[in-house]
Design a protein around this motif. Structure first.
Motif, PDB file in Angstrom:
ATOM      1  N   UNK A 270      -0.839   2.154  -6.021  1.00 49.79           N
ATOM      2  CA  UNK A 270       0.213   3.502  -6.370  1.00 49.79           C
ATOM      3  C   UNK A 270      -0.519   4.905  -5.498  1.00 49.79           C
ATOM      4  N   UNK A 271       0.276   5.972  -5.772  1.00 51.61           N
ATOM      5  CA  UNK A 271       0.036   6.958  -5.187  1.00 51.61           C
ATOM      6  C   UNK A 271       0.549   8.037  -6.271  1.00 51.61           C
ATOM      7  N   UNK A 272      -0.215   9.234  -6.670  1.00 53.75           N
ATOM      8  CA  UNK A 272      -0.302  10.029  -7.647  1.00 53.75           C
ATOM      9  C   UNK A 272       0.638  11.165  -7.142  1.00 53.75           C
ATOM     10  N   UNK A 273       1.632  11.404  -7.795  1.00 56.07           N
ATOM     11  CA  UNK A 273       2.623  12.774  -7.560  1.00 56.07           C
ATOM     12  C   UNK A 273       2.179  13.763  -8.719  1.00 56.07           C
TER      13      UNK A 273
ATOM     14  N   UNK B  48       8.716   2.577  -8.514  1.00 56.55           N
ATOM     15  CA  UNK B  48       8.428   2.545  -9.640  1.00 56.55           C
ATOM     16  C   UNK B  48       7.649   3.747  -9.939  1.00 56.55           C
ATOM     17  N   UNK B  49       7.722   4.240 -11.306  1.00 55.69           N
ATOM     18  CA  UNK B  49       6.716   5.204 -11.502  1.00 55.69           C
ATOM     19  C   UNK B  49       6.225   5.089 -13.091  1.00 55.69           C
ATOM     20  N   UNK B  50       4.973   5.488 -13.220  1.00 59.56           N
ATOM     21  CA  UNK B  50       4.512   5.464 -14.520  1.00 59.56           C
ATOM     22  C   UNK B  50       3.781   6.644 -14.792  1.00 59.56           C
ATOM     23  N   UNK B  51       3.917   7.230 -15.794  1.00 60.20           N
ATOM     24  CA  UNK B  51       3.150   8.583 -16.486  1.00 60.20           C
ATOM     25  C   UNK B  51       2.566   8.103 -17.878  1.00 60.20           C
TER      26      UNK B  51
ATOM     27  N   UNK C  36       6.232  13.887 -12.482  1.00 58.65           N
ATOM     28  CA  UNK C  36       4.809  13.583 -12.568  1.00 58.65           C
ATOM     29  C   UNK C  36       4.473  12.383 -12.901  1.00 58.65           C
ATOM     30  N   UNK C  37       3.817  11.560 -12.096  1.00 57.00           N
ATOM     31  CA  UNK C  37       3.490  10.108 -12.352  1.00 57.00           C
ATOM     32  C   UNK C  37       2.737   9.559 -11.286  1.00 57.00           C
ATOM     33  N   UNK C  38       2.279   8.103 -11.603  1.00 48.69           N
ATOM     34  CA  UNK C  38       1.979   7.348 -10.399  1.00 48.69           C
ATOM     35  C   UNK C  38       3.070   6.411  -9.949  1.00 48.69           C
ATOM     36  N   UNK C  39       3.339   6.429  -8.598  1.00 52.25           N
ATOM     37  CA  UNK C  39       4.428   5.799  -7.888  1.00 52.25           C
ATOM     38  C   UNK C  39       3.990   4.504  -7.514  1.00 52.25           C
TER      39      UNK C  39
ATOM     40  N   UNK D  99       0.939  -1.228   0.204  1.00 52.88           N
ATOM     41  CA  UNK D  99      -0.066  -0.040   0.022  1.00 52.88           C
ATOM     42  C   UNK D  99       0.709   1.211   0.175  1.00 52.88           C
ATOM     43  N   UNK D 100       0.744   2.156  -0.972  1.00 46.89           N
ATOM     44  CA  UNK D 100       1.366   3.126  -1.024  1.00 46.89           C
ATOM     45  C   UNK D 100       0.853   4.273  -0.831  1.00 46.89           C
ATOM     46  N   UNK D 101       1.505   5.476  -0.208  1.00 48.85           N
ATOM     47  CA  UNK D 101       0.693   6.728   0.195  1.00 48.85           C
ATOM     48  C   UNK D 101       1.786   7.667   0.102  1.00 48.85           C
ATOM     49  N   UNK D 102       1.147   8.999   0.323  1.00 48.58           N
ATOM     50  CA  UNK D 102       2.200  10.128   0.609  1.00 48.58           C
ATOM     51  C   UNK D 102       2.258  11.018  -0.667  1.00 48.58           C
ATOM     52  N   UNK D 103       1.512  10.514  -1.622  1.00 47.09           N
ATOM     53  CA  UNK D 103       1.616  11.411  -2.890  1.00 47.09           C
ATOM     54  C   UNK D 103       0.807  12.682  -2.829  1.00 47.09           C
ATOM     55  N   UNK D 104       0.966  13.490  -3.619  1.00 46.26           N
ATOM     56  CA  UNK D 104      -0.143  14.758  -3.570  1.00 46.26           C
ATOM     57  C   UNK D 104       0.676  15.804  -4.909  1.00 46.26           C
TER      58      UNK D 104
END
Length: 115
Positions: free
Chosen positions: A108-111, A37-40, A90-93, A5-10
């Motif tokens: 994932x968490x959105x940054x 990992x990240x995906x845009x 900027x991506x989902x991490x 479980x990912x958290x902390x994005x914003x």
């Protein structure tokens, strides 16, 4: 089955900072190297950082010097400290093992880095 479980994005301004957290369950955390990992949109998922059981780290060239991966084995948690953020970040991490397990991808968490 492992649960991540990912958290902390914003939303953050260029040059700002965020710290992402990945809470893990199951055997994956204690047995494997972990990574972020990240995906845009329109792009392949890319590996940005890894950390071994012994604490050795590796970073993608695009984030080297700006991001720091760490792990707290007692808390089954992996962190990604992101400084000097750029719009290109900027991506989902996501977090996962390295190499990643297909069954372990979380939401994932959105940054978003924008002015």
């Amino acid at each position: 089955q492992v649960q991540l479980v990912e958290s902390g994005g914003g939303l953050v301004q260029p040059g700002g900072s965020l710290r992402l957290s990945c809470a893990a369950s199951g055997s994956i955390f204690r047995l494997y190297t972990m990574g972020w990992y990240r995906q845009a949109p329109g792009k392949q998922r890319e590996k940005v950082a890894t950390i071994t059981l012994g604490g050795s780290t590796n970073y993608a060239d695009s984030v080297k010097g700006r991001f720091t991966i760490s792990r707290d084995n007692a808390k089954n948690t992996v962190y990604l400290q992101m400084n000097s953020l750029k719009p290109e970040d900027t991506a989902v991490y996501y977090c996962n093992a390295d190499p990643p397990r297909r069954s372990s991808w979380g939401q994932g968490t959105q940054v978003t880095v924008s002015s």
